[in-house]
Design a protein around this motif. Structure first.
Motif, PDB file in Angstrom:
ATOM      1  N   MET A 154     -20.342  10.025  19.261  1.00 48.41           N
ATOM      2  CA  MET A 154     -21.469  10.121  18.340  1.00 48.41           C
ATOM      3  C   MET A 154     -21.362  11.375  17.461  1.00 48.41           C
ATOM      4  SD  MET A 154     -24.348  10.784  21.242  1.00 48.41           S
ATOM      5  CE  MET A 154     -24.505  12.235  22.205  1.00 48.41           C
ATOM      6  N   ASN A 155     -22.072  11.328  16.335  1.00 50.92           N
ATOM      7  CA  ASN A 155     -22.062  12.452  15.399  1.00 50.92           C
ATOM      8  C   ASN A 155     -23.406  13.159  15.445  1.00 50.92           C
ATOM      9  OD1 ASN A 155     -19.483  11.652  14.539  1.00 50.92           O
ATOM     10  ND2 ASN A 155     -20.410  10.179  13.113  1.00 50.92           N
ATOM     11  N   LEU A 156     -23.331  14.503  15.432  1.00 50.31           N
ATOM     12  CA  LEU A 156     -24.565  15.274  15.551  1.00 50.31           C
ATOM     13  C   LEU A 156     -24.602  16.379  14.512  1.00 50.31           C
ATOM     14  CD1 LEU A 156     -24.391  15.752  19.412  1.00 50.31           C
ATOM     15  CD2 LEU A 156     -26.038  14.289  18.219  1.00 50.31           C
ATOM     16  N   LYS A 157     -25.834  16.775  14.195  1.00 50.89           N
ATOM     17  CA  LYS A 157     -26.032  17.945  13.331  1.00 50.89           C
ATOM     18  C   LYS A 157     -26.585  19.061  14.214  1.00 50.89           C
ATOM     19  CE  LYS A 157     -27.968  19.263   8.938  1.00 50.89           C
ATOM     20  NZ  LYS A 157     -28.949  19.001   7.906  1.00 50.89           N
ATOM     21  N   LEU A 158     -25.892  20.190  14.237  1.00 51.27           N
ATOM     22  CA  LEU A 158     -26.351  21.302  15.076  1.00 51.27           C
ATOM     23  C   LEU A 158     -26.918  22.404  14.197  1.00 51.27           C
ATOM     24  CD1 LEU A 158     -23.224  21.600  17.443  1.00 51.27           C
ATOM     25  CD2 LEU A 158     -25.292  20.252  17.819  1.00 51.27           C
TER      26      LEU A 158
ATOM     27  N   PRO B 203     -20.723  10.720  24.956  1.00 49.90           N
ATOM     28  CA  PRO B 203     -21.988  10.824  25.698  1.00 49.90           C
ATOM     29  C   PRO B 203     -21.786  11.390  27.105  1.00 49.90           C
ATOM     30  CG  PRO B 203     -21.562   8.550  24.974  1.00 49.90           C
ATOM     31  CD  PRO B 203     -20.366   9.342  24.603  1.00 49.90           C
ATOM     32  N   ASP B 204     -20.561  11.335  27.610  1.00 51.95           N
ATOM     33  CA  ASP B 204     -20.298  11.839  28.960  1.00 51.95           C
ATOM     34  C   ASP B 204     -20.039  13.338  29.008  1.00 51.95           C
ATOM     35  OD1 ASP B 204     -20.555   9.289  29.958  1.00 51.95           O
ATOM     36  OD2 ASP B 204     -18.432   8.820  29.615  1.00 51.95           O
TER      37      ASP B 204
ATOM     38  N   HIS C  96     -26.415  16.433  29.778  1.00 52.53           N
ATOM     39  CA  HIS C  96     -25.340  15.610  29.213  1.00 52.53           C
ATOM     40  C   HIS C  96     -25.714  15.086  27.839  1.00 52.53           C
ATOM     41  CE1 HIS C  96     -23.810  15.872  33.286  1.00 52.53           C
ATOM     42  NE2 HIS C  96     -22.625  15.599  32.750  1.00 52.53           N
ATOM     43  N   MET C  97     -24.692  14.841  27.047  1.00 49.43           N
ATOM     44  CA  MET C  97     -24.916  14.432  25.657  1.00 49.43           C
ATOM     45  C   MET C  97     -25.539  13.043  25.568  1.00 49.43           C
ATOM     46  SD  MET C  97     -24.288  17.156  24.310  1.00 49.43           S
ATOM     47  CE  MET C  97     -24.708  16.669  22.646  1.00 49.43           C
ATOM     48  N   ARG C  98     -25.538  12.306  26.700  1.00 45.80           N
ATOM     49  CA  ARG C  98     -26.171  10.988  26.680  1.00 45.80           C
ATOM     50  C   ARG C  98     -27.686  11.094  26.517  1.00 45.80           C
ATOM     51  NH1 ARG C  98     -25.197  11.635  32.584  1.00 45.80           N
ATOM     52  NH2 ARG C  98     -22.983  11.371  32.187  1.00 45.80           N
ATOM     53  N   LYS C  99     -28.211  12.315  26.676  1.00 44.94           N
ATOM     54  CA  LYS C  99     -29.651  12.527  26.458  1.00 44.94           C
ATOM     55  C   LYS C  99     -29.992  12.569  24.972  1.00 44.94           C
ATOM     56  CE  LYS C  99     -31.073  12.626  30.582  1.00 44.94           C
ATOM     57  NZ  LYS C  99     -32.090  11.710  31.052  1.00 44.94           N
ATOM     58  N   PHE C 100     -28.945  12.573  24.127  1.00 41.07           N
ATOM     59  CA  PHE C 100     -29.182  12.626  22.678  1.00 41.07           C
ATOM     60  C   PHE C 100     -28.697  11.332  22.042  1.00 41.07           C
ATOM     61  CE2 PHE C 100     -28.745  16.899  24.313  1.00 41.07           C
ATOM     62  CZ  PHE C 100     -29.839  17.547  23.763  1.00 41.07           C
ATOM     63  N   LYS C 101     -29.127  11.118  20.796  1.00 42.87           N
ATOM     64  CA  LYS C 101     -28.733   9.900  20.092  1.00 42.87           C
ATOM     65  C   LYS C 101     -27.821  10.253  18.919  1.00 42.87           C
ATOM     66  CE  LYS C 101     -32.786   8.157  19.074  1.00 42.87           C
ATOM     67  NZ  LYS C 101     -33.805   9.051  19.636  1.00 42.87           N
ATOM     68  N   ASP C 102     -27.010   9.303  18.530  1.00 43.65           N
ATOM     69  CA  ASP C 102     -26.149   9.481  17.363  1.00 43.65           C
ATOM     70  C   ASP C 102     -27.004   9.861  16.155  1.00 43.65           C
ATOM     71  OD1 ASP C 102     -23.717   9.413  15.977  1.00 43.65           O
ATOM     72  OD2 ASP C 102     -24.211   7.428  15.169  1.00 43.65           O
ATOM     73  N   GLY C 103     -26.553  10.898  15.438  1.00 44.39           N
ATOM     74  CA  GLY C 103     -27.276  11.314  14.237  1.00 44.39           C
ATOM     75  C   GLY C 103     -28.377  12.332  14.489  1.00 44.39           C
ATOM     76  N   ASP C 104     -28.628  12.684  15.765  1.00 44.23           N
ATOM     77  CA  ASP C 104     -29.685  13.658  16.096  1.00 44.23           C
ATOM     78  C   ASP C 104     -29.379  15.039  15.502  1.00 44.23           C
ATOM     79  OD1 ASP C 104     -31.255  11.973  17.488  1.00 44.23           O
ATOM     80  OD2 ASP C 104     -30.890  12.847  19.477  1.00 44.23           O
TER      81      ASP C 104
END
Lengths: 280, 247
Positions: free
Chosen positions: B1-5, B29-30, B87-95
């Motif tokens: 997934m892609n994220l904005k930090l 996500p893992d 874990h990154m699975r707690k976030f969604k793509d594009g968050d």
């Protein structure tokens, strides 16, 4: 060290906050029970309320309690300001993104704002009624109109149950001194004492054609603010005093929530009842 | 997934600091949250930029070293975990994810997301111990019978890893959950009772000196604590301190 710790330390301030807060909760109950007499539909409601008002301003034990109440309000407010200032200083730079609703309830985060609003209300409320009762030279005495032989006559109600014709005061046969005392003008002897008509003042205030509606609504809104303050404050005071265990806490929490809803609600009903329902 | 930090960057303790935007792609996500930051730092390193400084050590939730205020909560949105267990699975793509250091006057920023939490060490040094000579006369710990109930409560308090999430989440930056856990773990045991009075007085005094705020019982600390330390500990400390002050 130990003695100053009870005043100056972070925990010491919490104890005082809790103790004064809980004392003020007791005051609320007493004040509410007295004020609920205003809801009584009886024809003697005014006399009973004024007798109660006289008792509350003259009984020595009540006097001690009232000074304790003034002190508690002031201490609770000053202590609260000191704590709030210190707490602000403890985090000079805040978060860009904060999500406090994820871990706390709104009331718990806004006790200082709620408390300030309550203080403004207390001052207003004291100016509206307390100051009149204590200092107003023109505070009316309770009278009653009786139809005697086809003509309406006005009488003063007195503390020993006598009816004193108002006409005799108007004719200067009887003098009023010290705001409530009736004196025989010729002999200069005190013959009786009247009741300050706090009931009349209260009803007139909330029924005032100019501001009665807005005053009633503002009084009710102030009680909503009080409710939120109590919702967090009541249980919080016990936690601060070290009372928190699986055995007691659920009861304290539930009692506090009920207290924070029932007490302000009953208070709020009074001005609304007087404005909208009471017939004079 | 892609994220904005959106990450807090601050060169050193004196720098004013600011939020800087980064885009990161192909996040699994893992991954753990810290592994995601590792990937970002590799990327920054390759580009010749200064990597983001953050605290970490054991990466299994027991050392208390990792911190981070993620999307408005210490250790992120999950409960009962440290940042390294998020874990990154707690976030969604594009968050968009906000990453900031723990904020408190007593926790000054050293660099980027690293804060100095040695105020906790100094509070510990003020009384968070029992004085036992180790000269060979030490009594066997199991020789002192302790109620199961108290042993459990003391153990629960002792699971505090001193990460500082309580301070970070508290609107007053109060350290009372930490201090009360350290007071409680000893106050509940006979070995700790001997120095109980001085301990609570000294630790609270030190806590106040370090510039932590006052507890207003909002309960944020208890919710955010990765070890589930209970507010009952704060009540216990309040009792201990009250009786100690009256002595």
């Amino acid at each position: 060290m130990a003695k100053s710790a009870l005043l100056k330390s972070s925990l010491g301030k919490k104890y005082w906050m809790a103790l004064t807060g809980l004392f003020l909760c007791l005051f609320l109950v007493g004040h509410l029970l007295g004020n609920l007499q205003l809801l009584s539909g009886s024809k003697d409601a005014a006399l009973h309320f004024n007798q109660y008002a006289l008792f509350m301003t003259s009984n020595p034990a009540v006097k001690i309690l009232s000074y304790l109440t003034y002190f508690s309000i002031l201490f609770h407010a000053v202590d609260g300001i000191v704590l709030t200032v210190q707490n602000r200083k403890a985090r000079p730079k805040g978060y860009v993104k904060n999500n406090p609703s994820a871990n706390t309830i709104w009331a718990s985060r806004n006790m200082a704002v709620l408390g300030t609003l309550i203080l403004v209300f207390i001052v207003t409320h004291m100016v509206n009624f307390w100051a009149k009762m204590h200092f107003d030279e023109k505070m009316p005495l309770q009278t009653v109109t009786i139809n005697a032989g086809g003509t309406d006559m006005e009488f003063y109600l007195t503390t020993n149950g006598d009816y004193l014709p108002k006409s005799r005061v108007d004719q200067n046969v009887i003098e009023i001194k010290n705001r409530t005392e009736f004196y025989d003008a010729a002999a200069g002897v005190k013959i009786n004492e009247g009741y300050k008509d706090l009931y009349k003042i209260t009803v007139a205030f909330f029924k005032n054609p100019d501001y009665g509606l807005i005053a009633s609504i503002l009084y009710a809104l102030a009680m909503v603010v009080l409710g939120f303050h109590l919702y967090h404050g009541f249980g919080s005071a016990f936690q601060s005093m070290g009372v928190n265990s699986p055995k007691h806490s659920p009861f304290i929490r539930n009692f506090g929530k009920a207290f924070s809803i029932v007490v302000p609600l009953l208070f709020a009903i009074i001005p609304l009842y007087i404005h909208f329902i009471l017939k004079v | 997934m892609n994220l904005k930090l959106k990450i807090w960057r601050q060169k050193d303790a004196k720098d004013a600091g600011r939020m800087v935007d980064y885009n990161i792609s192909d996040v699994s996500p893992d991954m753990s949250f810290l592994e995601m930051l590792d990937v970002l730092n590799e990327d920054l390193n390759n580009k010749g930029e200064d990597p983001v400084a953050f605290d970490h050590d054991c990466r299994e939730g027991i050392c208390g070293m990792c911190s981070l205020h993620i999307n408005g909560e210490p250790h992120g949105p999950d409960r009962g975990i440290t940042t390294c267990q998020l874990h990154m699975r707690k976030f969604k793509d594009g968050d968009t994810i906000y990453i900031e250091p723990f904020r408190a006057k007593a926790f000054p920023v050293i660099k980027d997301l690293v804060v100095n939490r040695s105020a906790f060490d100094r509070i510990q040094q003020a009384g968070g111990f029992i004085s036992v000579n180790t000269s060979g006369n030490t009594q066997d710990a199991n020789a002192i019978p302790i109620q199961k109930h108290n042993a459990d409560l003391a153990f629960d308090a002792a699971t505090c890893i001193g990460c500082g999430a309580c301070v970070a989440s508290c609107k007053n930056a109060s350290a009372m959950l930490f201090v009360s856990a350290k007071v409680s773990q000893f106050a509940l045991l006979p070995q700790g009772r001997i120095e109980a009075t001085e301990r609570v007085l000294n630790m609270v005094k030190k806590m106040d000196e370090e510039g932590f705020g006052n507890c207003t019982n909002t309960g944020a600390c208890e919710v955010e604590c990765p070890k589930g330390i209970s507010l009952e500990n704060i009540a216990r400390m309040n009792r201990e301190y009250l009786f100690a002050s009256l002595k």
